[in-house]
Design a protein around this motif. Sequence first.
Motif, PDB file in Angstrom:
ATOM      1  N   HIS A 207      47.794  34.838  51.534  1.00 45.91           N
ATOM      2  CA  HIS A 207      48.375  33.990  50.483  1.00 45.91           C
ATOM      3  C   HIS A 207      47.449  33.805  49.284  1.00 45.91           C
ATOM      4  O   HIS A 207      47.750  32.980  48.420  1.00 45.91           O
ATOM      5  CB  HIS A 207      48.749  32.620  51.064  1.00 45.91           C
ATOM      6  CG  HIS A 207      49.788  32.695  52.149  1.00 45.91           C
ATOM      7  ND1 HIS A 207      51.133  32.853  51.897  1.00 45.91           N
ATOM      8  CD2 HIS A 207      49.658  32.661  53.501  1.00 45.91           C
ATOM      9  CE1 HIS A 207      51.789  32.902  53.035  1.00 45.91           C
ATOM     10  NE2 HIS A 207      50.932  32.788  54.033  1.00 45.91           N
ATOM     11  N   HIS A 208      46.341  34.547  49.216  1.00 49.76           N
ATOM     12  CA  HIS A 208      45.427  34.394  48.095  1.00 49.76           C
ATOM     13  C   HIS A 208      44.847  35.747  47.671  1.00 49.76           C
ATOM     14  O   HIS A 208      44.608  36.622  48.515  1.00 49.76           O
ATOM     15  CB  HIS A 208      44.255  33.464  48.447  1.00 49.76           C
ATOM     16  CG  HIS A 208      44.670  32.044  48.687  1.00 49.76           C
ATOM     17  ND1 HIS A 208      45.134  31.611  49.912  1.00 49.76           N
ATOM     18  CD2 HIS A 208      44.715  30.960  47.847  1.00 49.76           C
ATOM     19  CE1 HIS A 208      45.425  30.322  49.838  1.00 49.76           C
ATOM     20  NE2 HIS A 208      45.188  29.906  48.597  1.00 49.76           N
ATOM     21  N   VAL A 209      44.631  35.911  46.382  1.00 50.66           N
ATOM     22  CA  VAL A 209      43.921  37.063  45.832  1.00 50.66           C
ATOM     23  C   VAL A 209      42.821  36.545  44.923  1.00 50.66           C
ATOM     24  O   VAL A 209      42.867  35.407  44.446  1.00 50.66           O
ATOM     25  CB  VAL A 209      44.854  38.012  45.035  1.00 50.66           C
ATOM     26  CG1 VAL A 209      45.887  38.643  45.939  1.00 50.66           C
ATOM     27  CG2 VAL A 209      45.507  37.279  43.863  1.00 50.66           C
ATOM     28  N   ALA A 210      41.822  37.391  44.695  1.00 48.26           N
ATOM     29  CA  ALA A 210      40.748  37.059  43.759  1.00 48.26           C
ATOM     30  C   ALA A 210      40.680  38.152  42.708  1.00 48.26           C
ATOM     31  O   ALA A 210      40.761  39.344  43.024  1.00 48.26           O
ATOM     32  CB  ALA A 210      39.417  36.933  44.493  1.00 48.26           C
ATOM     33  N   LEU A 211      40.548  37.744  41.457  1.00 46.76           N
ATOM     34  CA  LEU A 211      40.463  38.674  40.341  1.00 46.76           C
ATOM     35  C   LEU A 211      39.067  38.625  39.754  1.00 46.76           C
ATOM     36  O   LEU A 211      38.420  37.569  39.706  1.00 46.76           O
ATOM     37  CB  LEU A 211      41.501  38.323  39.264  1.00 46.76           C
ATOM     38  CG  LEU A 211      42.939  38.107  39.736  1.00 46.76           C
ATOM     39  CD1 LEU A 211      43.846  37.828  38.541  1.00 46.76           C
ATOM     40  CD2 LEU A 211      43.446  39.301  40.525  1.00 46.76           C
ATOM     41  N   SER A 212      38.592  39.773  39.298  1.00 49.72           N
ATOM     42  CA  SER A 212      37.251  39.850  38.739  1.00 49.72           C
ATOM     43  C   SER A 212      37.250  39.323  37.311  1.00 49.72           C
ATOM     44  O   SER A 212      38.005  39.784  36.456  1.00 49.72           O
ATOM     45  CB  SER A 212      36.738  41.293  38.770  1.00 49.72           C
ATOM     46  OG  SER A 212      37.626  42.145  38.068  1.00 49.72           O
ATOM     47  N   CYS A 213      36.431  38.322  37.044  1.00 46.97           N
ATOM     48  CA  CYS A 213      36.272  37.790  35.693  1.00 46.97           C
ATOM     49  C   CYS A 213      35.053  38.453  35.078  1.00 46.97           C
ATOM     50  O   CYS A 213      33.923  38.169  35.464  1.00 46.97           O
ATOM     51  CB  CYS A 213      36.094  36.270  35.725  1.00 46.97           C
ATOM     52  SG  CYS A 213      35.838  35.535  34.100  1.00 46.97           S
ATOM     53  N   GLN A 214      35.290  39.362  34.117  1.00 49.23           N
ATOM     54  CA  GLN A 214      34.196  40.112  33.508  1.00 49.23           C
ATOM     55  C   GLN A 214      34.145  39.936  31.990  1.00 49.23           C
ATOM     56  O   GLN A 214      33.137  39.562  31.435  1.00 49.23           O
ATOM     57  CB  GLN A 214      34.330  41.602  33.863  1.00 49.23           C
ATOM     58  CG  GLN A 214      34.124  41.884  35.348  1.00 49.23           C
ATOM     59  CD  GLN A 214      34.505  43.295  35.720  1.00 49.23           C
ATOM     60  OE1 GLN A 214      35.618  43.545  36.149  1.00 49.23           O
ATOM     61  NE2 GLN A 214      33.602  44.237  35.546  1.00 49.23           N
TER      62      GLN A 214
ATOM     63  N   ARG B  46      40.629  28.280  41.737  1.00 50.68           N
ATOM     64  CA  ARG B  46      39.219  27.982  41.470  1.00 50.68           C
ATOM     65  C   ARG B  46      38.490  29.241  41.047  1.00 50.68           C
ATOM     66  O   ARG B  46      38.962  30.359  41.274  1.00 50.68           O
ATOM     67  CB  ARG B  46      38.536  27.400  42.706  1.00 50.68           C
ATOM     68  CG  ARG B  46      38.486  28.365  43.875  1.00 50.68           C
ATOM     69  CD  ARG B  46      37.898  27.735  45.130  1.00 50.68           C
ATOM     70  NE  ARG B  46      37.890  28.667  46.253  1.00 50.68           N
ATOM     71  CZ  ARG B  46      38.930  28.853  47.063  1.00 50.68           C
ATOM     72  NH1 ARG B  46      40.048  28.182  46.882  1.00 50.68           N
ATOM     73  NH2 ARG B  46      38.832  29.723  48.072  1.00 50.68           N
ATOM     74  N   SER B  47      37.326  29.062  40.466  1.00 53.88           N
ATOM     75  CA  SER B  47      36.400  30.158  40.166  1.00 53.88           C
ATOM     76  C   SER B  47      35.199  30.054  41.092  1.00 53.88           C
ATOM     77  O   SER B  47      34.618  28.964  41.236  1.00 53.88           O
ATOM     78  CB  SER B  47      35.933  30.105  38.706  1.00 53.88           C
ATOM     79  OG  SER B  47      36.986  30.395  37.822  1.00 53.88           O
ATOM     80  N   GLU B  48      34.834  31.164  41.723  1.00 53.72           N
ATOM     81  CA  GLU B  48      33.688  31.184  42.631  1.00 53.72           C
ATOM     82  C   GLU B  48      32.568  32.018  42.027  1.00 53.72           C
ATOM     83  O   GLU B  48      32.806  33.116  41.523  1.00 53.72           O
ATOM     84  CB  GLU B  48      34.093  31.770  43.987  1.00 53.72           C
ATOM     85  CG  GLU B  48      35.135  30.939  44.731  1.00 53.72           C
ATOM     86  CD  GLU B  48      35.434  31.503  46.118  1.00 53.72           C
ATOM     87  OE1 GLU B  48      34.857  32.549  46.468  1.00 53.72           O
ATOM     88  OE2 GLU B  48      36.252  30.890  46.837  1.00 53.72           O
ATOM     89  N   THR B  49      31.365  31.492  42.066  1.00 51.11           N
ATOM     90  CA  THR B  49      30.186  32.227  41.595  1.00 51.11           C
ATOM     91  C   THR B  49      29.209  32.509  42.727  1.00 51.11           C
ATOM     92  O   THR B  49      28.113  32.993  42.506  1.00 51.11           O
ATOM     93  CB  THR B  49      29.470  31.447  40.483  1.00 51.11           C
ATOM     94  OG1 THR B  49      29.124  30.130  40.978  1.00 51.11           O
ATOM     95  CG2 THR B  49      30.360  31.305  39.255  1.00 51.11           C
TER      96      THR B  49
ATOM     97  N   ALA C 268      34.502  35.146  40.541  1.00 51.96           N
ATOM     98  CA  ALA C 268      35.681  35.624  41.258  1.00 51.96           C
ATOM     99  C   ALA C 268      36.738  34.534  41.139  1.00 51.96           C
ATOM    100  O   ALA C 268      36.569  33.431  41.675  1.00 51.96           O
ATOM    101  CB  ALA C 268      35.345  35.907  42.718  1.00 51.96           C
ATOM    102  N   ASP C 269      37.790  34.819  40.401  1.00 53.00           N
ATOM    103  CA  ASP C 269      38.840  33.822  40.172  1.00 53.00           C
ATOM    104  C   ASP C 269      39.880  33.913  41.279  1.00 53.00           C
ATOM    105  O   ASP C 269      40.568  34.926  41.426  1.00 53.00           O
ATOM    106  CB  ASP C 269      39.503  34.052  38.815  1.00 53.00           C
ATOM    107  CG  ASP C 269      38.552  33.763  37.656  1.00 53.00           C
ATOM    108  OD1 ASP C 269      37.535  33.092  37.892  1.00 53.00           O
ATOM    109  OD2 ASP C 269      38.837  34.201  36.527  1.00 53.00           O
ATOM    110  N   VAL C 270      39.980  32.862  42.067  1.00 53.31           N
ATOM    111  CA  VAL C 270      40.871  32.840  43.226  1.00 53.31           C
ATOM    112  C   VAL C 270      42.220  32.231  42.820  1.00 53.31           C
ATOM    113  O   VAL C 270      42.270  31.158  42.191  1.00 53.31           O
ATOM    114  CB  VAL C 270      40.255  32.044  44.380  1.00 53.31           C
ATOM    115  CG1 VAL C 270      41.203  32.006  45.578  1.00 53.31           C
ATOM    116  CG2 VAL C 270      38.912  32.662  44.782  1.00 53.31           C
TER     117      VAL C 270
END
Length: 454
Positions: A48-55, A91-94, A124-126
């Motif tokens: 139920h979740h994906v993470a997208l790369s914030c670059q 959320r954003s994860e660092t 990593a934007d979840v």
Amino acid sequence: MNMPDTTSLRALSPSCFEGVIPAALGTCAADGTPNATWLSQVFLVDDHHVALSCQFFRKTRANLDAHPVAQLLVVDPGDFTQWILDLRFVRSETEGPTFDKMKHRIEAIASASKMDHVFALKSADVFEVIGVNLVPREGESRAPSPRITPNSLAGLVRLTEGIAAASELAAVVETGLNVLGTHLAYESVSLYLLEESEGHLYALASRGFQSSGVGARIPLGVSVIGTCAQRRMPVRIADAARELLYRRAVEEQVERVRGQDEREIPLPGLDGARSLLAVPLVLHGRLFGVLTTESRRALAFDDRDVEVLITAGHLLAQAIALHRDTRDEDADRDADDAPPKSEGSFAPIKIRYYPADDSVLIDGDYLIKGLPGRILFRVLSLRQAEGRSTFLNRELRLDPFLRLPAFKDNLETRLLMLQRRLEEKGSTIRLSREQRGRLHVVCEGDVVLETVNA
């Protein structure tokens, strides 16, 4: 026709998240202005979740801050089925496992493509997946080609049996790579071991390549293999043709690190490789090496292959370490060791040695560098000075010229690497291991030694 809607990602093939076909992300500003951008990496967190790369995406970030929902288009490269995912920003994860895995993969690709100072993962934007929609299309879907998956458990059993029956290091390595090919269907594999004192990985053996690359080396942190070793995490490239020109990138990256004019052995590589999997080998908390496999097919490896290769690699690494760390104190040099004789009536063999990096050239042709080069020059010097051709492992370990560490000196693996490199070059110098713990040097001509302090 209505698009079926669900909130679970189980209906999607894992290949949708391999990056073979870039994903498209759509966001909306506070005033309703839409924005779309391509994404190189979409990470499947759970059902139920994906993470997208914030670059790079300042506009995307501003839109999400103002309006935290988005739509993502992903494509299955097997049959080109398209899916639209409705997302809600969470959320954003660092830091943490998700961020580390995404960062590790981006660093490996960036390093290999010489853009490691450009591609930097900020976060990593979840996102929570609140809708999964199949995009309808006319006509029949093309089914992906079936993937042949061998019985991994049976293959690992064969590997265990083979290396357990091997009585010497060379047989362990040969058996291990053969089983990987014949029983586990990894037809192109290479094994690298760490030389901790130099900060490099050395290719000990390979299978399925035009050139074995034995003795080739790559620094830690360089390209996919070096990054895998440095981060101690697997790296899986689904489509190298799209993400990077792997072979050329490795060569250019190595040149950038070492300089343009140094002598090097080409790394083993598969022409036209599209898929690559590299796994770290870690024993007792210390990096031991890296095991890699390549394929000309895109999407050749999945999570199952990661697990299989890690398991096989650690079985092989443990066997190599056991043979490497076994001291051969019972071996003795023959009391009547005859003075060395040149076999046949060949021309003199000219050896040029460079102490700066322990490079060795034979008749002007580059052979090897580092510890294997230092070992070869030393035994040839002793052969010439003392009139003998047989050398014991224990005397080499104690020789101050070789500067071997007192613990886990890698002598056995370096001797095997040197022996294979000489054989591959068809050299007029050969090494034989007639008895465990004893090294015999055969030269097809008189040896002329030269040291070049440059």
